[in-house]
Every structure is written in C-alpha cells, then in structure tokens.
Design an enzyme around this catalytic site. Structure first.
Site, PDB file in Angstrom:
ATOM      1  N   ASN A 295      35.191  16.664  32.268  1.00 37.30           N
ATOM      2  CA  ASN A 295      35.050  17.120  30.880  1.00 37.30           C
ATOM      3  C   ASN A 295      34.074  16.207  30.131  1.00 37.30           C
ATOM      4  O   ASN A 295      34.465  15.286  29.405  1.00 37.30           O
ATOM      5  CB  ASN A 295      36.424  17.138  30.205  1.00 37.30           C
ATOM      6  CG  ASN A 295      36.407  17.830  28.859  1.00 37.30           C
ATOM      7  OD1 ASN A 295      35.350  17.996  28.254  1.00 37.30           O
ATOM      8  ND2 ASN A 295      37.576  18.232  28.379  1.00 37.30           N
TER       9      ASN A 295
ATOM     10  N   GLU B 263      44.807  11.516  28.183  1.00 39.65           N
ATOM     11  CA  GLU B 263      44.360  11.923  29.524  1.00 39.65           C
ATOM     12  C   GLU B 263      43.254  12.945  29.356  1.00 39.65           C
ATOM     13  O   GLU B 263      43.348  13.816  28.482  1.00 39.65           O
ATOM     14  CB  GLU B 263      45.499  12.601  30.277  1.00 39.65           C
ATOM     15  CG  GLU B 263      46.489  11.639  30.866  1.00 39.65           C
ATOM     16  CD  GLU B 263      47.798  12.333  31.174  1.00 39.65           C
ATOM     17  OE1 GLU B 263      48.732  11.643  31.563  1.00 39.65           O
ATOM     18  OE2 GLU B 263      47.887  13.561  31.003  1.00 39.65           O
TER      19      GLU B 263
ATOM     20  N   GLY C 182      34.265  17.347  16.138  1.00 33.20           N
ATOM     21  CA  GLY C 182      35.209  16.616  16.987  1.00 33.20           C
ATOM     22  C   GLY C 182      35.231  15.140  16.605  1.00 33.20           C
ATOM     23  O   GLY C 182      36.295  14.527  16.501  1.00 33.20           O
TER      24      GLY C 182
ATOM     25  N   TYR D 161      35.414  10.452  23.458  1.00 33.42           N
ATOM     26  CA  TYR D 161      36.358   9.332  23.539  1.00 33.42           C
ATOM     27  C   TYR D 161      35.642   7.998  23.741  1.00 33.42           C
ATOM     28  O   TYR D 161      35.989   6.999  23.123  1.00 33.42           O
ATOM     29  CB  TYR D 161      37.357   9.568  24.676  1.00 33.42           C
ATOM     30  CG  TYR D 161      38.233  10.782  24.485  1.00 33.42           C
ATOM     31  CD1 TYR D 161      38.754  11.108  23.228  1.00 33.42           C
ATOM     32  CD2 TYR D 161      38.553  11.613  25.550  1.00 33.42           C
ATOM     33  CE1 TYR D 161      39.557  12.218  23.051  1.00 33.42           C
ATOM     34  CE2 TYR D 161      39.360  12.723  25.377  1.00 33.42           C
ATOM     35  CZ  TYR D 161      39.850  13.020  24.129  1.00 33.42           C
ATOM     36  OH  TYR D 161      40.658  14.125  23.952  1.00 33.42           O
TER      37      TYR D 161
HETATM   38  C1  LIG Z   1      35.810  17.744  23.197  1.00 32.20           C
HETATM   39  C2  LIG Z   1      35.539  18.506  21.889  1.00 32.20           C
HETATM   40  C3  LIG Z   1      36.767  18.406  20.997  1.00 32.20           C
HETATM   41  C4  LIG Z   1      34.332  17.848  21.180  1.00 32.20           C
HETATM   42  O1  LIG Z   1      34.178  18.516  19.935  1.00 32.20           O
HETATM   43  P1  LIG Z   1      32.726  18.711  19.269  1.00 32.20           P
HETATM   44  O2  LIG Z   1      32.915  19.102  17.860  1.00 32.20           O
HETATM   45  O3  LIG Z   1      31.895  19.606  20.117  1.00 32.20           O
HETATM   46  O4  LIG Z   1      32.175  17.210  19.378  1.00 32.20           O
HETATM   47  P2  LIG Z   1      31.039  16.529  18.490  1.00 32.20           P
HETATM   48  O5  LIG Z   1      29.992  17.522  18.130  1.00 32.20           O
HETATM   49  O6  LIG Z   1      31.704  15.760  17.394  1.00 32.20           O
HETATM   50  O7  LIG Z   1      30.438  15.515  19.540  1.00 32.20           O
HETATM   51  C5  LIG Z   1      31.152  14.338  19.906  1.00 32.20           C
HETATM   52  C6  LIG Z   1      30.370  13.583  20.968  1.00 32.20           C
HETATM   53  O8  LIG Z   1      30.438  14.293  22.197  1.00 32.20           O
HETATM   54  C7  LIG Z   1      29.119  14.576  22.670  1.00 32.20           C
HETATM   55  N1  LIG Z   1      29.143  15.905  23.245  1.00 32.20           N
HETATM   56  C8  LIG Z   1      29.521  17.045  22.641  1.00 32.20           C
HETATM   57  N2  LIG Z   1      29.427  18.066  23.507  1.00 32.20           N
HETATM   58  C9  LIG Z   1      28.983  17.538  24.673  1.00 32.20           C
HETATM   59  C10 LIG Z   1      28.695  18.086  25.962  1.00 32.20           C
HETATM   60  N3  LIG Z   1      28.857  19.399  26.222  1.00 32.20           N
HETATM   61  N4  LIG Z   1      28.278  17.250  26.939  1.00 32.20           N
HETATM   62  C11 LIG Z   1      28.134  15.922  26.708  1.00 32.20           C
HETATM   63  N5  LIG Z   1      28.402  15.332  25.503  1.00 32.20           N
HETATM   64  C12 LIG Z   1      28.801  16.149  24.516  1.00 32.20           C
HETATM   65  C13 LIG Z   1      28.255  14.537  21.437  1.00 32.20           C
HETATM   66  O9  LIG Z   1      26.918  14.229  21.771  1.00 32.20           O
HETATM   67  C14 LIG Z   1      28.889  13.466  20.621  1.00 32.20           C
HETATM   68  O10 LIG Z   1      28.476  12.193  21.078  1.00 32.20           O
HETATM   69  P3  LIG Z   1      27.912  11.111  20.021  1.00 32.20           P
HETATM   70  O11 LIG Z   1      29.091  10.798  19.124  1.00 32.20           O
HETATM   71  O12 LIG Z   1      27.504   9.981  20.906  1.00 32.20           O
HETATM   72  O13 LIG Z   1      26.802  11.788  19.295  1.00 32.20           O
HETATM   73  C15 LIG Z   1      35.151  19.992  22.185  1.00 32.20           C
HETATM   74  O14 LIG Z   1      34.115  20.015  23.136  1.00 32.20           O
HETATM   75  C16 LIG Z   1      36.309  20.837  22.683  1.00 32.20           C
HETATM   76  O15 LIG Z   1      37.089  21.355  21.897  1.00 32.20           O
HETATM   77  N6  LIG Z   1      36.421  20.983  24.019  1.00 32.20           N
HETATM   78  C17 LIG Z   1      37.504  21.811  24.603  1.00 32.20           C
HETATM   79  C18 LIG Z   1      38.838  21.124  24.473  1.00 32.20           C
HETATM   80  C19 LIG Z   1      38.834  19.784  25.178  1.00 32.20           C
HETATM   81  O16 LIG Z   1      38.295  19.623  26.258  1.00 32.20           O
HETATM   82  N7  LIG Z   1      39.501  18.802  24.540  1.00 32.20           N
HETATM   83  C20 LIG Z   1      39.663  17.467  25.076  1.00 32.20           C
HETATM   84  C21 LIG Z   1      40.829  17.455  25.988  1.00 32.20           C
HETATM   85  S1  LIG Z   1      41.134  15.847  26.670  1.00 32.20           S
END
Ligand SMILES: CC(C)(COP(=O)(O)OP(=O)(O)OC[C@H]1O[C@@H](n2cnc3c(N)ncnc32)[C@H](O)[C@@H]1OP(=O)(O)O)[C@@H](O)C(=O)NCCC(=O)NCCS
Length: 166
Positions: A126, A121, A99, A133
């Site tokens: 979440n 948004e 992400g 972000y």
């Molecule tokens: C949001 C999303 C895109 C993040 O993708 P990801 O590949 O898991 O994220 P990353 O591994 O790159 O982590 C990014 C940051 O988020 C944090 N993070 C990831 N999962 C987390 C969780 N469950 N709780 C808290 N923090 C979390 C990581 O620690 C990291 O922080 P850092 O940069 O300070 O180390 C993914 O969780 C997702 O697809 N969620 C469902 C769709 C969604 O909610 N999209 C956003 C809509 S607004």
C-alpha cells in the site's frame, strides 16, 4: 501545538478542509468510504458500535459542501497507547492532501486523549498509506507475513508501524 509542522504544510495549499469528531450517525457514510477502499468492508452497524465505544477516537474530514465526509480516521485508545484501526479518503478525493490533514488532526485527537504511542498495521504493497505514515514519522517495528487475505484469495504482508507522540 505538537503537529504544527504538518498543519503548516497543509495550510500552504487551498483552505484546509475542516475536521470534526465522528458521531454514530456517520456510520453509513464511513462504511461506504471504507467499503470502496478495502477488499473486506465493515458493516455500518459495526462502525456505529465502534464510533460510540468509549475507548474509540474518530475524526471525519468534511467535503467542500461542509456536510458530507471526504474521509475519516478511527482509533482505539488504551491507557497511553493508541491503535489506528482504519483511515480512508473517498477515492475521488485522494491525492489532494486530505489524508495528511486528517492524520495530523487525528494524531492531535489521540494525544488529547492521553495517547503517547501510536501503532498501526498497513499492507506492505500500500504505497499511498506507507508514504502517508512515513511522512508522519511512523517507523516499521515488525512484519506479519500472509496477514491479509486479498479478494483473489492471495495473501499479503502486514507492516506494523509505530511512533511516539511528544
Ligand atoms: C492512504 C490514503 C488515506 C491517503 O489519502 P490521500 O488524501 O490520498 O493522501 P494525501 O493526498 O494527503 O497524501 C499523503 C502522502 O501520501 C503520498 N501519496 C498519496 N497517494 C500516493 C500513491 N498512490 N503512491 C505513493 N504516494 C502517495 C502523497 O504524495 C503524500 O506524501 P507527502 O506528504 O510526502 O506529500 C488514501 O490513499 C486511501 O484512502 N487509501 C485507501 C485506504 C487505505 O489504504 N488506508 C490505509 C490503511 S492502513
């Protein structure tokens, strides 16, 4: 490059996954990742139309096989402002920095298209998205109470965030 700080963080892990622009042919894959991520999915046809639109900017992050997508980000640009419509990583591939890598690249794509300020948004509960972000310097600029309707009929607050692109 503007996002060196985040790209260099990403490059301290295993080889960075490649990111490429979305094409309308990605619509089915993107819709599947989206449907598994949100209570209300969007039809593949809706994604196809959005990806093809002239004011859209879409990026997909490639799976290790170099063909399928592990995630995507899709935004709309108007003049020098952009809105991130949606970003998602496939469930099984989360928590590995994809992400972060995707968003770093996507912000670069938006800057290349002339965006100077980016809005989005996010649901107040979440935690993963908020962490992502905030890590990129997005700041809360407003709240919309009861904005999202969840699968169980309850509502959730939307946090509106923004950041400048230098
Ligand atoms: C949001 C999303 C895109 C993040 O993708 P990801 O590949 O898991 O994220 P990353 O591994 O790159 O982590 C990014 C940051 O988020 C944090 N993070 C990831 N999962 C987390 C969780 N469950 N709780 C808290 N923090 C979390 C990581 O620690 C990291 O922080 P850092 O940069 O300070 O180390 C993914 O969780 C997702 O697809 N969620 C469902 C769709 C969604 O909610 N999209 C956003 C809509 S607004």
């Amino acid at each position: 490059m503007i996002f060196d700080r985040w790209l260099s963080r990403a490059s301290s892990s295993p080889p960075a996954a490649a990111v490429r622009p979305l094409a309308p042919a990605d619509a089915t894959t993107v819709a599947a990742i989206h449907a598994a991520s949100f209570a209300r999915g969007w039809e593949a046809g809706e994604f196809e139309r959005l990806i093809a639109a002239g004011n859209s900017v879409g990026d997909g992050i490639l799976a290790p096989d170099g063909r399928t997508l592990d995630g995507f980000a899709l935004s709309r640009v108007a003049a020098d402002e952009a809105e991130i419509l949606t970003i998602a990583v496939a469930k099984a591939r989360r928590g590995r920095g994809l992400g972060r890598r995707l968003l770093a690249h996507h912000l670069g794509s938006l800057a290349a298209r002339g965006a100077r300020r980016v809005f989005l948004e996010v649901e107040a509960e979440n935690a993963a998205a908020l962490a992502l972000y905030r890590g990129f310097g997005f700041e809360e600029i407003g709240r919309r109470q009861g904005y999202y309707r969840k699968a169980d009929g309850s509502t959730a607050t939307a946090i509106v965030m923004a950041r400048d692109l230098l």
